[in-house]
Design a protein around this motif. Structure first.
Motif, PDB file in Angstrom:
ATOM      1  N   LEU A  15     -31.140  97.853 -25.109  1.00 45.19           N
ATOM      2  CA  LEU A  15     -31.958  96.730 -25.592  1.00 45.19           C
ATOM      3  C   LEU A  15     -32.587  96.063 -24.370  1.00 45.19           C
ATOM      4  CD1 LEU A  15     -32.856  94.833 -27.908  1.00 45.19           C
ATOM      5  CD2 LEU A  15     -30.696  93.621 -27.649  1.00 45.19           C
ATOM      6  N   PRO A  39     -36.864  96.859 -27.938  1.00 40.24           N
ATOM      7  CA  PRO A  39     -37.417  95.741 -27.172  1.00 40.24           C
ATOM      8  C   PRO A  39     -37.103  94.403 -27.829  1.00 40.24           C
ATOM      9  CG  PRO A  39     -39.097  96.591 -28.625  1.00 40.24           C
ATOM     10  CD  PRO A  39     -37.821  97.340 -28.952  1.00 40.24           C
ATOM     11  N   ILE A  40     -36.986  93.366 -27.017  1.00 38.51           N
ATOM     12  CA  ILE A  40     -37.063  92.001 -27.527  1.00 38.51           C
ATOM     13  C   ILE A  40     -37.898  91.210 -26.534  1.00 38.51           C
ATOM     14  CG2 ILE A  40     -34.845  91.285 -26.516  1.00 38.51           C
ATOM     15  CD1 ILE A  40     -34.582  89.337 -28.944  1.00 38.51           C
ATOM     16  N   LYS A  46     -35.672  77.842 -22.611  1.00 43.40           N
ATOM     17  CA  LYS A  46     -34.489  77.383 -23.350  1.00 43.40           C
ATOM     18  C   LYS A  46     -33.636  78.525 -23.889  1.00 43.40           C
ATOM     19  CE  LYS A  46     -36.120  72.882 -25.097  1.00 43.40           C
ATOM     20  NZ  LYS A  46     -36.396  72.105 -26.323  1.00 43.40           N
ATOM     21  N   GLU A  47     -34.210  79.694 -24.067  1.00 42.02           N
ATOM     22  CA  GLU A  47     -33.414  80.789 -24.621  1.00 42.02           C
ATOM     23  C   GLU A  47     -33.395  82.018 -23.715  1.00 42.02           C
ATOM     24  OE1 GLU A  47     -34.708  82.568 -28.261  1.00 42.02           O
ATOM     25  OE2 GLU A  47     -36.687  83.121 -27.518  1.00 42.02           O
ATOM     26  N   GLU A  50     -29.970  83.219 -22.434  1.00 40.60           N
ATOM     27  CA  GLU A  50     -29.102  83.652 -23.532  1.00 40.60           C
ATOM     28  C   GLU A  50     -29.584  84.978 -24.122  1.00 40.60           C
ATOM     29  OE1 GLU A  50     -28.815  80.596 -26.456  1.00 40.60           O
ATOM     30  OE2 GLU A  50     -27.205  81.592 -27.578  1.00 40.60           O
ATOM     31  N   ILE A  51     -30.896  85.100 -24.276  1.00 38.70           N
ATOM     32  CA  ILE A  51     -31.434  86.358 -24.810  1.00 38.70           C
ATOM     33  C   ILE A  51     -31.123  87.506 -23.863  1.00 38.70           C
ATOM     34  CG2 ILE A  51     -33.596  87.629 -25.236  1.00 38.70           C
ATOM     35  CD1 ILE A  51     -32.984  85.892 -27.597  1.00 38.70           C
ATOM     36  N   ILE A  54     -27.624  89.199 -24.131  1.00 41.50           N
ATOM     37  CA  ILE A  54     -27.284  90.178 -25.173  1.00 41.50           C
ATOM     38  C   ILE A  54     -28.010  91.501 -24.965  1.00 41.50           C
ATOM     39  CG2 ILE A  54     -26.764  88.406 -26.908  1.00 41.50           C
ATOM     40  CD1 ILE A  54     -29.500  89.221 -28.234  1.00 41.50           C
ATOM     41  N   CYS A  55     -28.831  91.567 -23.899  1.00 41.67           N
ATOM     42  CA  CYS A  55     -29.603  92.787 -23.632  1.00 41.67           C
ATOM     43  C   CYS A  55     -28.930  93.623 -22.550  1.00 41.67           C
ATOM     44  CB  CYS A  55     -31.028  92.416 -23.200  1.00 41.67           C
ATOM     45  SG  CYS A  55     -31.988  91.626 -24.524  1.00 41.67           S
TER      46      CYS A  55
ATOM     47  N   ALA B  96     -29.698  85.623 -32.445  1.00 43.64           N
ATOM     48  CA  ALA B  96     -29.818  86.215 -31.113  1.00 43.64           C
ATOM     49  C   ALA B  96     -29.801  85.160 -30.015  1.00 43.64           C
ATOM     50  CB  ALA B  96     -31.087  87.059 -31.017  1.00 43.64           C
ATOM     51  N   SER B  97     -30.187  83.939 -30.335  1.00 42.45           N
ATOM     52  CA  SER B  97     -30.088  82.844 -29.370  1.00 42.45           C
ATOM     53  C   SER B  97     -29.847  81.551 -30.135  1.00 42.45           C
ATOM     54  CB  SER B  97     -31.362  82.712 -28.521  1.00 42.45           C
ATOM     55  OG  SER B  97     -32.389  82.052 -29.245  1.00 42.45           O
ATOM     56  N   THR B  98     -29.242  80.604 -29.454  1.00 42.21           N
ATOM     57  CA  THR B  98     -28.995  79.294 -30.069  1.00 42.21           C
ATOM     58  C   THR B  98     -30.310  78.658 -30.484  1.00 42.21           C
ATOM     59  OG1 THR B  98     -27.110  79.095 -28.595  1.00 42.21           O
ATOM     60  CG2 THR B  98     -27.836  77.084 -29.693  1.00 42.21           C
ATOM     61  N   LEU B  99     -31.341  78.793 -29.648  1.00 38.87           N
ATOM     62  CA  LEU B  99     -32.634  78.193 -29.965  1.00 38.87           C
ATOM     63  C   LEU B  99     -33.200  78.742 -31.266  1.00 38.87           C
ATOM     64  CD1 LEU B  99     -34.961  76.320 -29.019  1.00 38.87           C
ATOM     65  CD2 LEU B  99     -35.980  78.332 -27.941  1.00 38.87           C
ATOM     66  N   ARG B 100     -33.096  80.041 -31.442  1.00 40.83           N
ATOM     67  CA  ARG B 100     -33.642  80.634 -32.671  1.00 40.83           C
ATOM     68  C   ARG B 100     -32.831  80.200 -33.896  1.00 40.83           C
ATOM     69  NH1 ARG B 100     -36.909  85.912 -31.317  1.00 40.83           N
ATOM     70  NH2 ARG B 100     -37.408  85.391 -29.176  1.00 40.83           N
ATOM     71  N   THR B 133     -27.021  88.867 -33.720  1.00 38.30           N
ATOM     72  CA  THR B 133     -27.896  89.966 -34.098  1.00 38.30           C
ATOM     73  C   THR B 133     -28.193  90.784 -32.860  1.00 38.30           C
ATOM     74  OG1 THR B 133     -29.859  88.612 -33.750  1.00 38.30           O
ATOM     75  CG2 THR B 133     -29.000  88.719 -35.987  1.00 38.30           C
ATOM     76  N   LYS B 134     -28.459  92.067 -33.070  1.00 36.71           N
ATOM     77  CA  LYS B 134     -28.816  92.923 -31.946  1.00 36.71           C
ATOM     78  C   LYS B 134     -30.289  92.713 -31.659  1.00 36.71           C
ATOM     79  CE  LYS B 134     -29.276  97.433 -30.020  1.00 36.71           C
ATOM     80  NZ  LYS B 134     -29.922  98.729 -30.199  1.00 36.71           N
ATOM     81  N   GLY B 135     -30.564  91.671 -30.912  1.00 34.27           N
ATOM     82  CA  GLY B 135     -31.961  91.387 -30.614  1.00 34.27           C
ATOM     83  C   GLY B 135     -32.693  90.985 -31.876  1.00 34.27           C
ATOM     84  N   VAL B 136     -33.719  91.719 -32.216  1.00 38.64           N
ATOM     85  CA  VAL B 136     -34.473  91.407 -33.423  1.00 38.64           C
ATOM     86  C   VAL B 136     -34.191  92.401 -34.539  1.00 38.64           C
ATOM     87  CG1 VAL B 136     -36.276  90.139 -32.237  1.00 38.64           C
ATOM     88  CG2 VAL B 136     -36.467  92.611 -32.460  1.00 38.64           C
ATOM     89  N   ASP B 137     -33.208  93.276 -34.325  1.00 38.10           N
ATOM     90  CA  ASP B 137     -32.826  94.224 -35.369  1.00 38.10           C
ATOM     91  C   ASP B 137     -31.495  93.808 -35.979  1.00 38.10           C
ATOM     92  OD1 ASP B 137     -35.033  95.955 -34.971  1.00 38.10           O
ATOM     93  OD2 ASP B 137     -34.065  96.703 -33.154  1.00 38.10           O
TER      94      ASP B 137
END
Lengths: 272, 272, 272
Positions: A15, A39-40, A46-47, A50-51, A54-55, B96-100, B133-137
């Motif tokens: 990822l 991809p993400i 702000k994120e 954190e994003i 997880i990658c 995937a992130s706290t912000l989201r 979540t695994k990114g956006v999937d």
């Protein structure tokens, strides 16, 4: 060797966090998906950290940087480094503006990149601290050619050694070096320069390759060969009336269909 | 039933305000045009409420949210609600992130959405207040399958009832529920997951469907069937050497050419 | 005449600075590359003036304007003007929100544009100071047609004269005037309206044409004919099952393959 690099991307499906420009972002996402990775995109500070957590890897591309996304690049880069993630810098347009040059220099001073990938003018800008690029394309006088290949290889090796990372300089002839060895790669088609974003796509898939592979130098070189080979395969399929938009689609399609065995067979390189 | 849903989009050609991510925005715009509606993108708070006022519906997608666009989402959402416009939320990457996660939760607490559409992991995150979540999937362990279908339908119904809106959970099997009924939809191809943005496109056209249609549940289900059917039609046209980039184009093309009668005939669903 | 206009783009390959919307930016870049010019996108105020300095022309498109990019537009516009660069304004959605109308009016009051290109509703908004557009599309009642052509030509001439620039009003019939003469152009296909961004692409290539050409009026008209002709060529290649996504690709492909001679032969215009 390159077979394992591509097979490994498909097996591990890393990822990839991309902080990249909005011009070519869709093609970058589809190219990453084409090689079997995910991809993400996330460029808000702000994120960003954190994003990236997880990658598996981080691709920083300064193609349409702004004051907000620069903060996200730094935050994500530092976090990714603390987690030993693979990190790639694509210094798009370094040399074209002070902001781009300074930002790229700040990024490489504050973050330990695994790979820096750019055109020759961008990399020269980083090496010397200043430069002039023709927008986002390399200057013609800088271009790596058969006649200046020896000095270009030496430059790539020196900069890679100094930065203690892999440096990938792409153009008509591509150079990928870790400071000791240098892959000289002759895949690709000049018509790829008539499509926006083949370099950005390469940076995206290269991040996936270095995340999935064991050897960053070989993985980086494999990604360069894969992109160039996709350009060759796609060009063979071009029909009368097709142009750069169709060529763009066919290149991503070629990445999608490429097997490790085909990459191994089609890669054109020497090691210096 | 679904025939009228698509015919109505073509007849009414609703104007859809999209605050959406920059990764897939071009495909979202072309997909909305393909089904016969019109898109406008505007994510600056200073104009978000005014732009939404001249539109028929609002599609909020948090795929590349930032502090500025979040403000625009809230402003547009409140205005759209005050005008009784149809409003859809696509909580891309919630979990995937706290912000989201926080942004998606804030949006559904402050705005009455007509539809929330996401993958199972995103919707679970909204239902429980947290998630991974695994990114956006979607996470594989979350996926809706024949073996967990009963509990997944119950989850969809419960969340729809709690939110008092239509919930669309898309994946290999799609669920669309208003809390009482649940459409279980089996259109689509797994290869659609190798293209970036088929979910975003679906949210775009779904907003057009619910604006044009009389029944939000049926219109939402019709949009899911239309997107899946387009994926099936496009897949049949794939030739040797075609990959995810060409598949992307063919899916939008299939939406462009789809008639209400074809949708009615090709929709694969049961109601539970 | 038009032959030389396109040939000149290919010979000079002007570098175009685009501050444009993120919806259609990739197609704008590929369209600019297709005609033989080079694009760079940069919308951060900190670098906008410097980036424009290394370019030959500036294309300002307010399609997804925000408070940050508006600052960049003003900074780049002033710098470009001080350097006598060619500058084009595409007032996307002027009339659809106060912010868009005010921004477009502020831009034309502070910067001397060489060309203003928009649909009839956008241009009427600029001419009268207010307006109502259906999102980013022209209102049907505004549309230039054979029945109102005389008054439309007079309007185009008057506004061009008042603004002391070339005004290009595009739609089913296109008008390009410098205040004295008016090209009435009948290239193109109505189906181009089902693709997002053909207007944005036109603004991009038009900026390249006016940078490369000697006569801004003729160069602007040549760009309009080139885009319309590309739409005609691309439409001829459409096959069963093709839709707006494939049409988009084929239009850019047609620009890529178009020669000056073909443009000269295919341009359909009269001068009033």
């Amino acid at each position: 060797m390159f077979k394992e690099c591509l097979d490994s991307v498909k097996e591990n499906s890393p990822l990839i966090h991309n902080i990249t420009n909005y011009v070519t972002v869709n093609d970058v996402a589809n190219a990453i998906l084409a090689v079997g990775a995910s991809p993400i995109m996330a460029d808000e500070k702000k994120e960003a950290a954190e994003i990236t957590s997880i990658c598996n890897g981080l691709n920083i591309n300064i193609g349409t940087l702004n004051r907000n996304t620069i903060r996200a690049m730094l935050a994500a880069g530092k976090k990714a480094q603390s987690l030993n993630h693979k990190i790639l810098l694509d210094p798009v347009g370094a040399g074209a503006s002070t902001l781009r040059t300074k930002t790229a220099l700040a990024l490489i001073s504050k973050i330990k990149f695994d790979v820096i990938r750019g055109n020759i003018s961008e990399i020269k800008t980083l090496a010397t601290g200043s430069g002039k690029t023709k927008g986002v394309d390399a200057n013609i006088e800088d271009a790596v050619s058969e006649s200046n290949l020896e000095s270009a290889v030496a430059f790539a090796k020196n900069f890679a050694e100094k930065q203690n990372c892999v440096v990938a300089i792409t153009g008509a002839i591509d150079l990928v070096s870790d400071g000791k060895k240098c892959f000289v790669i002759r895949n690709g088609k000049p018509q790829m320069g008539r499509i926006t974003g083949t370099g950005c796509q390469l940076s995206g898939i290269m991040t996936a390759f270095i995340c999935a592979g064991k050897n960053t130098l070989e993985s980086s070189a494999a990604a360069v060969c894969a992109m160039g080979l996709a350009g060759e395969i796609a060009w063979q399929k071009m029909q009368e009336g097709d142009g750069n938009s169709t060529y763009r689609n066919r290149i991503i399609d070629a990445l999608f269909n490429m097997t490790g065995t085909e990459l191994e067979a089609g890669a054109k390189y020497e090691i210096r």
